[in-house]
Structure formats: structure tokens, C-alpha cells
Design a protein around this motif. Structure first.
Motif, PDB file in Angstrom:
ATOM      1  N   GLN A 218      13.513  39.036  75.182  1.00 16.17           N
ATOM      2  CA  GLN A 218      14.715  39.860  75.235  1.00 16.17           C
ATOM      3  C   GLN A 218      15.737  38.982  74.877  1.00 16.17           C
ATOM      4  OE1 GLN A 218      15.838  43.531  75.926  1.00 16.17           O
ATOM      5  NE2 GLN A 218      17.556  42.376  74.798  1.00 16.17           N
ATOM      6  N   PRO A 219      16.627  39.169  73.824  1.00 13.90           N
ATOM      7  CA  PRO A 219      17.362  38.272  73.233  1.00 13.90           C
ATOM      8  C   PRO A 219      18.803  38.687  73.913  1.00 13.90           C
ATOM      9  CG  PRO A 219      16.960  39.341  71.412  1.00 13.90           C
ATOM     10  CD  PRO A 219      16.207  40.294  72.531  1.00 13.90           C
ATOM     11  N   PHE A 220      19.573  37.825  74.678  1.00 12.14           N
ATOM     12  CA  PHE A 220      20.746  38.023  75.145  1.00 12.14           C
ATOM     13  C   PHE A 220      22.009  37.159  74.573  1.00 12.14           C
ATOM     14  CE2 PHE A 220      17.899  38.647  78.558  1.00 12.14           C
ATOM     15  CZ  PHE A 220      18.332  40.181  79.187  1.00 12.14           C
ATOM     16  N   LEU A 221      23.048  37.772  74.098  1.00 11.63           N
ATOM     17  CA  LEU A 221      24.280  37.079  73.764  1.00 11.63           C
ATOM     18  C   LEU A 221      25.108  36.931  74.954  1.00 11.63           C
ATOM     19  CD1 LEU A 221      26.383  35.743  72.061  1.00 11.63           C
ATOM     20  CD2 LEU A 221      27.083  38.115  71.349  1.00 11.63           C
ATOM     21  N   LEU A 222      25.496  35.748  75.439  1.00  5.87           N
ATOM     22  CA  LEU A 222      26.177  35.578  76.529  1.00  5.87           C
ATOM     23  C   LEU A 222      27.700  35.341  76.074  1.00  5.87           C
ATOM     24  CD1 LEU A 222      26.520  35.464  79.617  1.00  5.87           C
ATOM     25  CD2 LEU A 222      26.018  32.862  79.516  1.00  5.87           C
ATOM     26  N   HIS A 223      28.536  36.133  75.886  1.00  3.19           N
ATOM     27  CA  HIS A 223      29.671  35.666  75.206  1.00  3.19           C
ATOM     28  C   HIS A 223      30.751  35.735  76.074  1.00  3.19           C
ATOM     29  CE1 HIS A 223      33.390  37.742  73.128  1.00  3.19           C
ATOM     30  NE2 HIS A 223      33.324  36.484  72.758  1.00  3.19           N
ATOM     31  N   GLY A 224      31.420  34.441  76.541  1.00  7.65           N
ATOM     32  CA  GLY A 224      32.182  33.884  77.364  1.00  7.65           C
ATOM     33  C   GLY A 224      33.186  33.122  76.728  1.00  7.65           C
ATOM     34  N   TYR A 373      20.488  42.666  70.235  1.00  5.13           N
ATOM     35  CA  TYR A 373      20.655  41.742  71.164  1.00  5.13           C
ATOM     36  C   TYR A 373      21.551  42.444  72.284  1.00  5.13           C
ATOM     37  CZ  TYR A 373      19.717  37.924  67.680  1.00  5.13           C
ATOM     38  OH  TYR A 373      19.138  37.356  66.825  1.00  5.13           O
ATOM     39  N   GLN A 374      21.346  42.064  73.374  1.00  2.00           N
ATOM     40  CA  GLN A 374      21.903  42.637  74.551  1.00  2.00           C
ATOM     41  C   GLN A 374      23.247  41.546  74.865  1.00  2.00           C
ATOM     42  OE1 GLN A 374      19.552  43.515  78.106  1.00  2.00           O
ATOM     43  NE2 GLN A 374      21.668  43.953  79.421  1.00  2.00           N
ATOM     44  N   ARG A 375      24.322  42.381  74.910  1.00  3.47           N
ATOM     45  CA  ARG A 375      25.556  41.362  75.010  1.00  3.47           C
ATOM     46  C   ARG A 375      26.246  41.536  76.470  1.00  3.47           C
ATOM     47  NH1 ARG A 375      31.281  43.733  73.253  1.00  3.47           N
ATOM     48  NH2 ARG A 375      32.684  42.156  74.411  1.00  3.47           N
ATOM     49  N   LEU A 376      26.431  40.301  77.148  1.00  2.69           N
ATOM     50  CA  LEU A 376      26.814  40.048  78.279  1.00  2.69           C
ATOM     51  C   LEU A 376      28.128  39.396  78.159  1.00  2.69           C
ATOM     52  CD1 LEU A 376      23.581  38.808  79.936  1.00  2.69           C
ATOM     53  CD2 LEU A 376      24.411  41.106  80.113  1.00  2.69           C
ATOM     54  N   SER A 377      29.295  39.836  78.814  1.00  5.64           N
ATOM     55  CA  SER A 377      30.523  39.344  78.612  1.00  5.64           C
ATOM     56  C   SER A 377      31.113  38.503  79.995  1.00  5.64           C
ATOM     57  CB  SER A 377      31.801  40.411  78.292  1.00  5.64           C
ATOM     58  OG  SER A 377      31.245  41.105  77.208  1.00  5.64           O
ATOM     59  N   LEU A 378      31.614  37.437  79.492  1.00 10.20           N
ATOM     60  CA  LEU A 378      32.473  36.716  80.779  1.00 10.20           C
ATOM     61  C   LEU A 378      33.907  36.650  80.155  1.00 10.20           C
ATOM     62  CD1 LEU A 378      29.937  33.537  81.365  1.00 10.20           C
ATOM     63  CD2 LEU A 378      30.059  35.897  82.344  1.00 10.20           C
ATOM     64  N   THR A 379      34.890  37.330  80.643  1.00  9.76           N
ATOM     65  CA  THR A 379      36.219  37.467  80.227  1.00  9.76           C
ATOM     66  C   THR A 379      37.225  36.908  80.767  1.00  9.76           C
ATOM     67  OG1 THR A 379      36.531  39.425  81.675  1.00  9.76           O
ATOM     68  CG2 THR A 379      35.627  39.835  79.613  1.00  9.76           C
ATOM     69  N   GLN A 380      36.915  36.046  81.913  1.00  7.28           N
ATOM     70  CA  GLN A 380      37.578  35.371  82.754  1.00  7.28           C
ATOM     71  C   GLN A 380      37.482  34.027  82.886  1.00  7.28           C
ATOM     72  OE1 GLN A 380      40.762  36.751  83.894  1.00  7.28           O
ATOM     73  NE2 GLN A 380      39.961  38.723  82.888  1.00  7.28           N
ATOM     74  N   ARG A 381      38.218  33.052  83.285  1.00  6.28           N
ATOM     75  CA  ARG A 381      37.874  31.403  83.423  1.00  6.28           C
ATOM     76  C   ARG A 381      37.306  31.341  85.052  1.00  6.28           C
ATOM     77  NH1 ARG A 381      41.423  27.053  80.359  1.00  6.28           N
ATOM     78  NH2 ARG A 381      40.326  27.593  78.416  1.00  6.28           N
ATOM     79  N   ALA A 382      36.164  30.509  84.889  1.00  3.59           N
ATOM     80  CA  ALA A 382      35.655  30.296  86.211  1.00  3.59           C
ATOM     81  C   ALA A 382      36.169  30.117  87.334  1.00  3.59           C
ATOM     82  CB  ALA A 382      34.356  29.474  85.830  1.00  3.59           C
ATOM     83  N   ILE A 383      37.272  28.815  87.165  1.00  4.32           N
ATOM     84  CA  ILE A 383      38.303  28.740  88.124  1.00  4.32           C
ATOM     85  C   ILE A 383      39.420  29.552  88.296  1.00  4.32           C
ATOM     86  CG2 ILE A 383      39.737  26.826  88.930  1.00  4.32           C
ATOM     87  CD1 ILE A 383      37.996  24.749  87.460  1.00  4.32           C
ATOM     88  N   ALA A 384      39.442  30.196  89.529  1.00  2.00           N
ATOM     89  CA  ALA A 384      40.199  31.212  89.809  1.00  2.00           C
ATOM     90  C   ALA A 384      41.730  30.809  89.423  1.00  2.00           C
ATOM     91  CB  ALA A 384      40.395  31.592  91.199  1.00  2.00           C
ATOM     92  N   ALA A 385      42.109  29.703  89.552  1.00  2.00           N
ATOM     93  CA  ALA A 385      43.587  29.379  89.434  1.00  2.00           C
ATOM     94  C   ALA A 385      43.784  28.913  87.741  1.00  2.00           C
ATOM     95  CB  ALA A 385      43.912  28.003  89.894  1.00  2.00           C
TER      96      ALA A 385
END
Length: 729
Positions: A218-224, A373-385
Motif C-alpha cells: 500500500q503506497p501512502f503519501l504523507l503530506h505534512g 496512493y492513499q494521502r495522509l495529511s499533517l496540517t499543523q506544526r508538531a510543536i503546539a506553540a
């Protein structure tokens, strides 16, 4: 019964295997290296198959000289992948197979693991050592160390007793200790374990979905977005695979990123052997790490594009970081795209593959949009601040630049200096200036070997070609008219560095480009210096654009970006957007907000407007629509036949002859030969012939038939090669 005949792959430029009599081999020896006579020389080859028959008379066949290695080094799985590469890229199978081996294994060198000696208490040693005299402190310390029953290396024994050698020698004579030989560890320096942070909701969802796919393709696109914590997702996925006893292959685009990422993974998994593979390693070191991957001891393999061919018996997951990067394309020999080969490897292996990027390649994005491909999104920065940086344009038509720096950018830099924060000035051109010119007659310093300008390196008083390596001293006067007033034109990293040191004399300025990082370990040392706060202003090229996390860096200034806006290369705007978004992402990755200032004469250009909105999705949609209308990839499939000759007319003539031999089909368009964009390089004239089709399978069938004829053409005075899915035309 007559001995078997081996079909052997050799590193020669012909598309065939060679038959040799193999008296001692069986079918279990496919994948083993052998020495064979070839002409007047001995070659290293790899056995790809064995049979009873040959197309040649048996009495005309030569015999294998020697069989190397105890077991096959290339598994059936890797050989299948290499056959695919040979077929798809239309490159000789023998050269393809040998290219997958570390350099050390292309010589008649035994593939043996580097070992270290260790010592372990025997049963009698456990008993006898207990009666050591109380005052024999050094011996008792040594005995206490060995009492755990484990085998200990010389460095470990030395920590217990500086004079351990004589004691161990005596104990061996008594039968108290036994000497063992074990593989040298890949990670020689112990590290403290890093504690895994808690994933946010998006990271957790991505990790769970990918983990659920383990055991199937399974191919994934981790778009962050930049700073969204893609690496943390990778770390949690690796943890899941290790828990199941599998191996993970992680590909990164640049050698410079390998040590940094290796450090991250070692800190999280200090007890796990991690093999690193890149072309910057010494031959012996690379062989040691490669063999650790082959025997499964290295549970994590981290490397650049060449690592895609590393045999891994328990491979369960492939991760490609910054999958859009052009460094994943091999530009000579077997011309392959490591990302595409990795996808095929995952398919053959039935394991998931993760393609990570803030700015995916348009081909990858198109596959995600179409559902391949299955797209997975990370729309926010990992550090909350941390928030995405504010991107602003500086209209340089209204501001006077000083050594490339506008007053607005200079003010922003001074503000960071006042608050103890760091700034990065990005200019993707090394050297002092792009060229040296005469204002009187218009002469410009050109490379005598290439159709390009020489770059000024003022500190070294040299003019250099960044394509062929030619160098000469900076002339005192114009060679054409004798004018003494010749001067550098344009900007490079050295000139910007010099200008910043003049404007901010108390600031600590560090230049980072290919010239300043030539010395081994210089770049890792620079990174440590930056993190310790010993640098105020960084000046650099694309080396700084990706993968680096400097918490105190809050300003990015971009200088000289406009030159790429109107390039004839249809991929130029895609590359530029990715590069600027990547370098923008270096700003404000921790608690301090980030700011990006881009100096331009085209403040309303769609590319810059999309950057201001951090709108990759919208800009990708625009570019894909343009490519669909123009008939460019990914909506069409291309291959380029390239020829190099002493004279351009010879290269063009060969390509015209090749075109005349092309199979006739309306489904494939064959264009006329044309000079390459850089027609002359290193005293060689270059031309190309483009073929394309809307159907990949049709194009592949065409190329297969065409290559058979091209190999029969006379080409004694020139070199040619085929480039499938070319990165540049």
C-alpha cells in the motif's frame, strides 16, 4: 553427468548474459559472485541462472575461475527487482546487477564482516575467579565485569582494568576465559535513549493507518507542512515494525541528511543496529553496513538512493523522506529514480511504502488525487506553540540593494540580532558571482570546455566551471579589449556573506554551501555550532533548505529567486516552489514566530502568492492543469535518447540514424534531434532525441524494439544512452 552452465552477469555495455561452465555450482548458487575469464582479463560476475543447455557449443565455453563468498549475496527478490530495472530503463542487465553491489564487492574481495574480539568467563572461571585475593583490586574489577556471563570487548575490559591484557592472557591459560569473535557493531558510540513524545491527533491517525497496512502493499503519501512532525510518524512506524521482527528501509535525498537522521533514530532505538549506506562512505565501511543489512542484523537501513537495492531478508516497510527531491534520480550509468524503484520493490515485497513531503512531486500528487496512493495529511506544526511563518514579498524595484540585501531585509536581520535570534539568507548560487564581465566591450568569462559561464571565486582568485571543474586565475584585464575595469556580475553566497559582514560587523556569519562543507565532518560541526547559538546569520544554498531544525532561527531571507521564474524547463516552477517552501519552513519551528522575506521584482506572480498562503494544494492544481493542457508529464510518458560526440554534427547524425530505425507507430511521437540545453560539456558536444506516448506500456514496448536496433548501429566515436522518465530534457 555434465556440469551445469551458468548464465553470468558482467559489467559490460552489451544487453546479454554470458555462459560459463560451472563444475561446482548448483541451483542454490544463483546470486553468488564468481570470477570468470573475459577476453584477456578476469571479471567479477554474478550468477543469475543455471541450466543444462547453452546456445553456444559446450566445447567453446570457458570455465568459471573461482566462486566467491560462502552464500549468495543477492537474493531472488533483489535479482527480480534488478531485472525489472534493466527492462524498464533499458540498461544492460549485467551492468545493472553489478551497480547494485558495493564498490568493494565489484573486486575479487571476500565478503566478510568486520569482527572484533571479545572475552567471556567459562564455567571454571566463574568458580576460580571467586577466590581472587581481596587486594587484587584490578583483577576483581575485571572479574565483576565478566560475571554477567556476557562477552565483553577490549574497550569494555579497559574501563574495568587498564592492565587487562596480562590478566586475560593468564586467565586464558587457566581456562577461565574464552575468546570470541563477533561482528563489529555498526553504532560504536553508545547514546542515551530518547523518550518518544505523544503524537497529536493527525500524527496518530497517520501512524495507525500505515501500521494497519503492514504485511501488504500500500503506497501512502504523507503530506505534512514543514515542521509537522513527519519524522516522529516515521519513528513510531519503525517501532511497530521492530516489534514484529521486521526491517525498515529509509531513504533520504542527501548524504548531508544521513548523519542527522541517523542520530535521531539511534537516540530513539539505542539497542538496535542501524546500517547507513551512502556514496560518501569508505568502501570497507559501506561493505560492513551492507553485509549487516544482508544478514538481517541491521534492523534499520538508512541511506541515499543507492540503498534502495540493499538486500534485506525481513523488509517490512519502506520510507522515503522528501520524496520530491531530484537527488533520488541517478544521472549516470543506470539512470533510475530511487522513489519509483522503491515503489516497485514494495509491490514485489508486499509491504507498505510511505512517501513523505511538504511539497510532493506533481507525479506523486497526481497519483494521490487519482486514488493510486492513499494521502495522509499533517496540517499543523508538531510543536503546539509553533506556527507557520509569515511570508512577505519585498519589491526590490523600489529599494536599493547593498550586496543583494534590501533595506527591509537588513532591518529584519538587525531585529533578530538585537533579540539574540538567528537569520538565514538563502541564495542558491555558490561562489562570489555568476560571471566576470567587461563593461567596455561586453566580454564575459566563458568556460573553454562547456557552453556556460565561469563562476567567480574571489577569495581563491579563481574562475571555476561548476559543470566540468575547469579553473583558471582571474585575469587582470579583459582578454578581448585590454580594459582593466572588469568586474564580477551578479550574486553568489561568497558575495552575500562578505556584504553581510560589512553591514553587520559584530555578527557571526556562517556560509554553508558545497565549497565550505567539502572537508569531512565540517557540516555536522557547523550544525552543532548553529544549535549552540554560536552563529547569528547563516548564508547558504539548498544544503540548508531541507530537513534541518534550528529552534532559534526565526528569519529567512530569499535573495535572487526570480531567475528561475521563466526557465524553459517545464519543471522549473515546481522545483522553485518546493525549494522556497522548504527553506521557508526553517523559520519559526519552535516557540518564536517565523518570518520569511522574499526579494523579487514580480510581487504578484502566482507562485509567490501561493507561497504567502502556504497553498501547495492550490498551486499543484494550477501546475497540473497547465501540464494537462500542454501535454507534459504526468499526463504523458517520455524517454530521451542522448548522444555525446567530439562534434555536434556527429551526435545529430547518430540520432537521425536512430530515428530512422524507430518502429513506426502512431501511438508514439518521435521528435527530431536537437542540441542539448548545455550543448557542450567537458569538451563533448551533446544532443538529444525525445520520444513520448500517452500510454506507458506502449512506450515501453516501443523502446524495447527500438533498443535492439540501436545496439546494432555503429557508434565508435560517440557515446549514447537512453533516459526513461527523464528529469530534465
Amino acid at each position: 553427468m555434465l556440469p551445469l552452465i551458468a548464465q553470468v552477469a558482467l559489467d559490460v555495455p552489451v544487453p546479454r548474459l554470458f555462459d560459463y561452465v560451472a563444475p561446482t555450482l548448483t541451483s542454490a548458487d544463483v546470486g553468488r559472485r564468481v570470477c570468470v575469464p573475459f577476453g584477456r582479463k578476469e571479471f567479477i560476475g554474478v550468477v543469475l541462472s543455471l541450466s543444462r543447455e547453452s546456445a553456444h557449443p559446450r566445447d567453446q565455453l570457458k570455465t568459471i575461475t573461482a566462486v566467491l563468498d560462502d552464500t549468495p549475496l543477492l537474493s531472488a527478490e533483489i535479482l527480480k527487482l534488478l531485472r525489472f530495472c534493466s527492462d524498464y530503463y533499458h540498461y544492460p542487465l549485467g551492468a545493472t546487477v553489478l551497480a547494485a553491489l558495493p564498490t568493494a564487492l565489484r573486486r575479487a574481495q571476500t565478503a566478510t564482516l568486520k569482527t572484533i574480539d571479545s572475552w567471556q568467563l567459562t564455567t571454571s572461571g566463574q568458580t576460580g575467579g571467586a577466590d581472587l585475593p581481596q587486594r587484587a583490586h584490578a583483577q576483581r574489577a575485571l572479574f565483576t565485569l565478566l560475571q554477567d556471563g556476557a562477552a565483553h570487548t577490549a574497550s569494555e575490559l579497559a574501563t574495568a582494568s587498564a592492565g587487562y591484557r596480562s590478566t586475560i592472557k593468564h586467565w586464558r591459560e587457566l581456562g577461565w576465559v574464552t575468546q570470541l569473535s563477533q561482528p563489529a557493531p555498526l553504532n560504536a558510540i553508545p547514546v542515551n535513549a530518547d523518550i518518544a513524545p505523544t503524537l497529536n491527533a493527525e500524527q496518530l491517525q497517520a501512524t495507525n493507518q500505515i501500521s494497519a497496512a503492514l504485511g501488504k502493499y500500500q503506497p501512502f503519501l504523507l503530506h505534512g507542512v514543514t515542521g509537522s512532525g513527519k519524522t516522529e510518524v516515521y519513528l513510531h512506524l519503525v517501532q511497530a515494525v521492530l516489534a514484529q521482527g521486521g526491517q525498515v528501509l529509509i531513504l533520504v535525498p542527501e548524504i548531508n541528511l544521513t548523519p542527522q537522521l541517523t542520530g535521531v533514530f539511534r537516540a530513539r532505538f539505542p539497542a538496535v543496529e542501524i546500517a547507513t549506506l551512502n556514496s560518501g562512505m569508505a568502501d570497507g565501511e559501506r561493505l560492513h553496513h551492507w553485509l549487516a543489512a544482508v544478514d538481517g542484523r541491521a534492523r534499520i537501513v538508512l541511506g541515499t538512493r543507492l540503498a534502495v537495492f540493499a538486500p534485506m531478508p525481513a523488509l517490512a516497510l519502506i520510507i522515503i523522506d522528501e520524496e520530491h527531491d531530484s537527488s533520488f534520480y541517478q544521472q549516470d550509468g543506470l539512470r533510475y529514480a530511487a522513489r519509483d524503484v522503491a515503489i516497485m520493490r514494495a509491490h514485489q515485497r508486499s509491504c507498505p511504502i510511505v512517501l513523505g513531503s511538504a511539497t510532493p512531486a506533481l507525479e506523486t500528487w497526481h497519483n494521490a488525487q487519482s486514488g493510486r496512493y492513499q494521502r495522509l495529511s499533517l496540517t499543523q506544526r508538531a510543536i503546539a506553540a509553533a506556527t507557520l511563518p509569515q511570508v512577505r514579498m519585498i519589491d526590490q524595484r523600489t529599494q536599493k540593494l547593498t550586496d543583494g540585501i534590501s533595506p527591509a531585509l537588513a532591518t529584519a536581520i538587525q531585529r533578530r540580532l538585537d533579540t539574540g535570534q538567528q537569520s538565514l539568507i538563502f541564495i542558491n548560487r555558490r561562489g562570489y558571482a555568476p560571471t566576470l564581465v567587461c563593461r567596455a566591450c561586453g566580454w564575459a568569462a566563458g568556460c573553454p570546455r562547456c557552453s556556460t559561464r565561469l563562476v567567480v571565486h574571489l577569495r581563491e582568485r579563481q574562475l571555476r566551471c561548476h559543470h566540468c571543474g575547469y579553473a583558471e586565475r582571474v585575469p587582470h584585464a579583459c582578454p578581448d579589449c585590454g580594459n582593466l575595469d572588469i568586474s564580477p556580475s551578479g550574486l553568489g553566497t561568497q558575495r552575500v556573506e562578505e556584504g553581510l559582514q560589512k553591514q553587520f560587523p559584530t555578527a557571526r556569519v556562517l556560509r554553508i554551501d558545497r565549497d565550505s562543507t567539502r572537508r569531512k565532518d565540517s557540516w555536522p560541526e557547523m550544525q552543532q555550532s548553529i544549535r549552540r547559538g554560536e552563529v547569528d546569520i547563516l548564508v547558504g544554498t539548498q544544503l540548508l533548505a531541507k530537513g534541518h531544525d534550528f529552534p532559534n532561527l526565526t528569519l529567512v531571507g530569499v535573495v535572487g529567486a526570480d531567475s528561475a521564474l521563466y526557465s524553459p524547463d517545464f519543471r522549473a516552477s515546481e522545483r522553485m516552489f518546493a525549494q522556497l517552501m522548504q527553506v521557508s519552513g526553517r523559520a519559526g519551528r519552535a516557540q518564536h514566530p517565523g518570518e520569511v522575506l522574499i526579494q523579487t521584482e514580480f510581487v504578484d506572480h502566482p507562485l509567490y502568492l501561493a507561497l504567502q498562503q502556504h497553498d501547495y494544494i492550490g498551486y499543484a492544481r494550477t501546475l497540473l492543469n497547465e501540464r494537462r493542457s500542454a501535454g507534459f508529464p504526468p499526463f504523458i510518458h517520455q524517454a530521451v535518447l542522448r548522444a555525446e560526440a567530439p562534434q555536434l554534427v556527429e551526435a545529430i547524425a547518430f540520432l537521425n540514424l536512430a530515428k530512422a530505425h524507430a518502429p513506426v507507430t502512431s501511438a508514439v511521437t518521435v521528435f527530431d534531434p536537437t542540441p542539448a540545453t548545455m550543448a557542450r560539456k567537458a569538451n563533448v558536444e551533446r544532443a538529444l532525441l525525445l520520444v513520448q506516448s500517452t500510454n506507458r506500456r506502449t512506450l515501453q514496448q516501443f523502446l524495447g524494439m527500438w533498443m535492439e536496433d540501436i545496439y546494432t548501429l555503429r557508434a565508435s566515436k560517440l557515446r549514447w544512452h537512453l533516459d526513461v522518465d527523464p528529469l530534465e530534457i
